[in-house]
Design a protein around this motif. Sequence first.
Motif, short mmCIF file in Angstrom:
data_model
loop_
_atom_site.label_atom_id
_atom_site.label_comp_id
_atom_site.label_asym_id
_atom_site.label_seq_id
_atom_site.Cartn_x
_atom_site.Cartn_y
_atom_site.Cartn_z
N GLY A 287 1.65 10.07 19.72
CA GLY A 287 1.47 11.50 20.09
C GLY A 287 0.58 12.25 19.06
N LEU A 288 0.90 12.14 17.83
CA LEU A 288 -0.17 12.59 16.97
C LEU A 288 -1.61 12.35 17.04
CD1 LEU A 288 2.13 12.18 13.53
CD2 LEU A 288 1.62 14.05 14.94
N ILE A 289 -2.00 11.10 17.51
CA ILE A 289 -3.20 10.72 17.76
C ILE A 289 -3.73 11.36 18.69
CG2 ILE A 289 -4.92 8.77 18.28
CD1 ILE A 289 -3.07 6.96 17.00
N VAL B 234 -6.67 17.23 20.77
CA VAL B 234 -6.32 18.36 21.51
C VAL B 234 -6.52 19.67 20.62
CG1 VAL B 234 -4.73 19.47 22.82
CG2 VAL B 234 -5.07 17.08 23.20
N SER B 235 -6.06 19.60 19.27
CA SER B 235 -6.14 20.74 18.73
C SER B 235 -7.68 21.05 18.35
CB SER B 235 -5.44 20.27 17.32
OG SER B 235 -5.33 21.21 16.08
N ALA C 46 -4.40 12.95 13.55
CA ALA C 46 -5.24 11.81 13.97
C ALA C 46 -4.77 10.94 12.91
CB ALA C 46 -6.37 11.89 14.48
N VAL C 47 -5.23 11.10 11.53
CA VAL C 47 -5.02 10.35 10.39
C VAL C 47 -3.70 10.05 10.19
CG1 VAL C 47 -5.30 10.07 7.97
CG2 VAL C 47 -7.09 11.08 9.45
N VAL C 48 -2.63 10.81 10.61
CA VAL C 48 -1.44 10.80 9.99
C VAL C 48 -0.53 9.64 11.21
CG1 VAL C 48 1.12 11.64 10.02
CG2 VAL C 48 -0.82 12.69 8.98
#
Length: 299
Positions: free
Chosen positions: A27-29, A34-35, A53-55
């Motif tokens: 989801g973070l990737i 999107v952000s 994305a890194v997280v």
Amino acid sequence: MTDQRTISQERPASTTNGILMLLVGMGLIILGPVSVAQGPETALYVVGGILLAVVGLFLLCGLYALQPNEGAAIMLFGSYRGTDRTTGLRWVLPWYTRKKISLRARNVTSDKLKVNDKRGSPVEIAANVVWRVEDSAQALFDVDDYQAFVNIQIDTGLRDIASHYSYDHGEEEQEGVKQELTLRADAEDVAGRLRDELATRVKVAGVAIDEARLAHLAYAPEIAGAMLRRQQAEAILSARRLIVRGAVGMVESALKDLGEREVVHLDEDRKAAMVSNLLVVLCADREAQPVVNTGTLYG
């Protein structure tokens, strides 16, 4: 000199369900690009998207999978933190090191060893051993290579066991009242002692012995021919001994029946002649040829 070696002990590790962390990481990737797309000209959106994305990638680096009867030792900068035995997809902080270890039963057949038995006779012997890792911490941290350690201890234990037993019973023991245990005749007892011996030897490596049995047992080639002839001679003597014992019993029964039924009255000379003839007939290798006596026993 004191022993400075530390004995390890397995303990449960604190880990997390990997499915949940996989969804969060993915989801973070996805949320990162999107952000960035929402404000490509705004530094805050770009930096925030890259960080997301890194997280996400960072979280995915902590995933690992365990199959049934498999464990993973969790370590932090060389310090043991526990062992995870929960099957499926698991997650731990990425800076923790995971070292997998199989907990399944393993079957090992040792090489044929040439050793001397209790009497000093050279014999060839090999064993089949079923073992498994019981304590993963001891297996990984208390010995250098637990698989090589187990193989060496199997050879060493097998040599030690063979030196405590004779290959087979000797002729003098067969005639005695009490016979000692031997490798060939008492395989179950030898296997039990071998299992106990190996269990004691490999306990330091966190290994359990489930079964141990002799897989090969034979005289060494240089004495195999002589020992085979000896076994054949002992078998012939044993068979002869049984035949004579049975023949004596049959003769004794025949004389007793003749005397009780008063079929014929025999003096000592006639009894001796009858016993001799019956023993010849019963103990001979070939079928006896009858001789018809037309006279009397004394004529």
